[in-house]
Write a protein that holds these residues in place. Sequence first.
Motif, PDB file in Angstrom:
ATOM      1  N   PRO A 143       0.858  -1.148  -0.261  1.00  0.00           N
ATOM      2  CA  PRO A 143       0.223  -0.243   0.250  1.00  0.00           C
ATOM      3  C   PRO A 143       0.633   1.029  -0.021  1.00  0.00           C
ATOM      4  N   ASN A 144       1.615   1.425   0.461  1.00  0.00           N
ATOM      5  CA  ASN A 144       3.010   2.347   0.567  1.00  0.00           C
ATOM      6  C   ASN A 144       3.677   2.650  -0.965  1.00  0.00           C
ATOM      7  N   ALA A 145       3.373   2.177  -1.202  1.00  0.00           N
ATOM      8  CA  ALA A 145       4.788   1.917  -2.520  1.00  0.00           C
ATOM      9  C   ALA A 145       3.836   1.899  -3.347  1.00  0.00           C
ATOM     10  N   PRO A 146       4.986   3.031  -4.179  1.00  0.00           N
ATOM     11  CA  PRO A 146       4.623   3.814  -5.667  1.00  0.00           C
ATOM     12  C   PRO A 146       4.223   2.487  -6.184  1.00  0.00           C
ATOM     13  N   THR A 147       3.631   3.077  -7.779  1.00  0.00           N
ATOM     14  CA  THR A 147       3.525   2.744  -8.828  1.00  0.00           C
ATOM     15  C   THR A 147       5.091   2.373  -9.918  1.00  0.00           C
ATOM     16  N   VAL A 148       4.760   0.764  -9.554  1.00  0.00           N
ATOM     17  CA  VAL A 148       6.432   0.272 -10.416  1.00  0.00           C
ATOM     18  C   VAL A 148       5.720  -0.264 -11.423  1.00  0.00           C
ATOM     19  N   ASN A 149       7.360  -0.518 -12.004  1.00  0.00           N
ATOM     20  CA  ASN A 149       7.642  -1.126 -13.338  1.00  0.00           C
ATOM     21  C   ASN A 149       8.351  -3.175 -12.993  1.00  0.00           C
ATOM     22  N   ILE A 150       8.121  -3.248 -13.536  1.00  0.00           N
ATOM     23  CA  ILE A 150       8.706  -5.240 -13.582  1.00  0.00           C
ATOM     24  C   ILE A 150      10.010  -5.278 -14.012  1.00  0.00           C
ATOM     25  N   THR A 151      11.302  -5.538 -14.007  1.00  0.00           N
ATOM     26  CA  THR A 151      11.890  -5.142 -15.785  1.00  0.00           C
ATOM     27  C   THR A 151      13.341  -6.145 -15.254  1.00  0.00           C
ATOM     28  N   LEU A 152      13.765  -6.709 -16.138  1.00  0.00           N
ATOM     29  CA  LEU A 152      14.691  -7.292 -16.320  1.00  0.00           C
ATOM     30  C   LEU A 152      15.926  -6.037 -15.588  1.00  0.00           C
ATOM     31  N   THR A 153      17.297  -6.548 -15.428  1.00  0.00           N
ATOM     32  CA  THR A 153      18.108  -6.090 -14.691  1.00  0.00           C
ATOM     33  C   THR A 153      18.868  -5.100 -16.007  1.00  0.00           C
ATOM     34  N   ASP A 154      18.794  -5.098 -17.672  1.00  0.00           N
ATOM     35  CA  ASP A 154      19.281  -4.075 -17.523  1.00  0.00           C
ATOM     36  C   ASP A 154      18.317  -2.984 -18.243  1.00  0.00           C
ATOM     37  N   GLY A 155      16.830  -3.378 -17.546  1.00  0.00           N
ATOM     38  CA  GLY A 155      15.108  -2.282 -17.438  1.00  0.00           C
ATOM     39  C   GLY A 155      14.778  -2.561 -18.717  1.00  0.00           C
ATOM     40  N   THR A 156      14.786  -3.525 -19.545  1.00  0.00           N
ATOM     41  CA  THR A 156      13.754  -4.176 -19.858  1.00  0.00           C
ATOM     42  C   THR A 156      12.119  -4.196 -19.442  1.00  0.00           C
ATOM     43  N   ILE A 157      11.672  -3.531 -19.534  1.00  0.00           N
ATOM     44  CA  ILE A 157      10.003  -4.087 -19.023  1.00  0.00           C
ATOM     45  C   ILE A 157       9.513  -4.776 -19.360  1.00  0.00           C
ATOM     46  N   VAL A 158       9.071  -5.687 -18.428  1.00  0.00           N
ATOM     47  CA  VAL A 158       8.634  -6.925 -18.651  1.00  0.00           C
ATOM     48  C   VAL A 158       6.924  -6.676 -17.742  1.00  0.00           C
ATOM     49  N   PHE A 159       6.608  -6.268 -16.907  1.00  0.00           N
ATOM     50  CA  PHE A 159       4.738  -5.515 -16.991  1.00  0.00           C
ATOM     51  C   PHE A 159       5.193  -4.245 -16.608  1.00  0.00           C
ATOM     52  N   GLY A 160       4.939  -3.656 -16.408  1.00  0.00           N
ATOM     53  CA  GLY A 160       5.138  -1.865 -16.738  1.00  0.00           C
ATOM     54  C   GLY A 160       3.450  -1.236 -16.084  1.00  0.00           C
ATOM     55  N   ASN A 161       3.905  -0.261 -14.904  1.00  0.00           N
ATOM     56  CA  ASN A 161       2.971   1.297 -14.780  1.00  0.00           C
ATOM     57  C   ASN A 161       1.945  -0.044 -13.893  1.00  0.00           C
ATOM     58  N   VAL A 162       2.718  -0.480 -13.175  1.00  0.00           N
ATOM     59  CA  VAL A 162       1.246  -1.040 -12.090  1.00  0.00           C
ATOM     60  C   VAL A 162       0.989  -0.880 -10.237  1.00  0.00           C
ATOM     61  N   ALA A 163       0.187   0.123 -10.628  1.00  0.00           N
ATOM     62  CA  ALA A 163      -0.178   0.541  -9.310  1.00  0.00           C
ATOM     63  C   ALA A 163      -1.044  -0.518  -7.667  1.00  0.00           C
ATOM     64  N   PHE A 164      -1.138   0.324  -6.751  1.00  0.00           N
ATOM     65  CA  PHE A 164      -1.458  -0.838  -5.428  1.00  0.00           C
ATOM     66  C   PHE A 164      -2.655  -1.331  -6.326  1.00  0.00           C
ATOM     67  N   LYS A 165      -2.396  -2.720  -6.073  1.00  0.00           N
ATOM     68  CA  LYS A 165      -4.149  -3.429  -6.079  1.00  0.00           C
ATOM     69  C   LYS A 165      -3.979  -4.135  -7.693  1.00  0.00           C
ATOM     70  N   GLY A 166      -3.517  -3.146  -8.474  1.00  0.00           N
ATOM     71  CA  GLY A 166      -3.321  -3.695 -10.150  1.00  0.00           C
ATOM     72  C   GLY A 166      -2.784  -4.521 -10.164  1.00  0.00           C
ATOM     73  N   SER A 167      -3.058  -5.653 -11.073  1.00  0.00           N
ATOM     74  CA  SER A 167      -2.225  -6.424 -11.059  1.00  0.00           C
ATOM     75  C   SER A 167      -2.366  -6.842 -12.780  1.00  0.00           C
ATOM     76  N   VAL A 168      -1.578  -7.672 -13.190  1.00  0.00           N
ATOM     77  CA  VAL A 168      -1.074  -8.541 -14.536  1.00  0.00           C
ATOM     78  C   VAL A 168      -1.638  -9.602 -14.665  1.00  0.00           C
ATOM     79  N   ASP A 169      -2.237  -9.756 -15.783  1.00  0.00           N
ATOM     80  CA  ASP A 169      -2.840 -11.036 -16.221  1.00  0.00           C
ATOM     81  C   ASP A 169      -1.948 -12.396 -16.499  1.00  0.00           C
ATOM     82  N   PHE A 170      -2.105 -13.447 -16.381  1.00  0.00           N
ATOM     83  CA  PHE A 170      -0.919 -14.529 -16.501  1.00  0.00           C
ATOM     84  C   PHE A 170      -0.160 -14.501 -17.783  1.00  0.00           C
TER      85      PHE A 170
END
Length: 196
Positions: A143-170
């Motif tokens: 709840p206290n974390a910002p909107t986030v991107n999930i990336t590889l270590t080189d910065g490539t975005i795997v899942f982008g712009n996910v806010a609290f309570k947001g989800s990405v489908d399988f």
Amino acid sequence: MYLRKMLFILLTFVSAVSLAACSDDENTTAATPTAKANVKVVHASQDAPGVDLLVDNTVAGTNLTFPNNTGYLQVNAGTRNVKVNVSGTSTTVIQANLNLMENKFYSVFAVNQASAIEPLVLEDNLTNPASGKAHVRFIHLSPNAPTVNITLTDGTIVFGNVAFKGSVDFTPLDAGTYNLQVRDAATNSTVVLEHS
């Protein structure tokens, strides 16, 4: 730093199961089985106490603590009343009527801080992945974390712009080992390094 914050990455491998049916030549009348759905409850509120789970006022699990889950429980399909009580008490902290479809799978996350705890209900698509693939879902439960991107270590975005309570489908990804980073979507700074 958000090192104490919780961000879930769920990696699901689903394998095919073959079922065989037997026929019975006798003319017997069997009771029609009750339609079932599958529900998993996840304790995802870091500062909340242990909880008990009740389905239609029947205890289905006790003393579930952060960050554990019940595993999938079979319940009758249809509209079910689900309560989450403080463990060992009748104090209900979450109550929801869930419309559960036959043969479907659901995850119910108890989220947010204890003072504002609430349910987040997601349907789980457990379709078999293609050969060489894994299905991955990301859910932001901090709840206290910002909107986030999930990336590889080189910065490539795997899942982008996910806010609290947001989800990405399988999502299908090549099977393998990944080093993933959780980055603040606004600043691109690393919040958490997660291995999966």
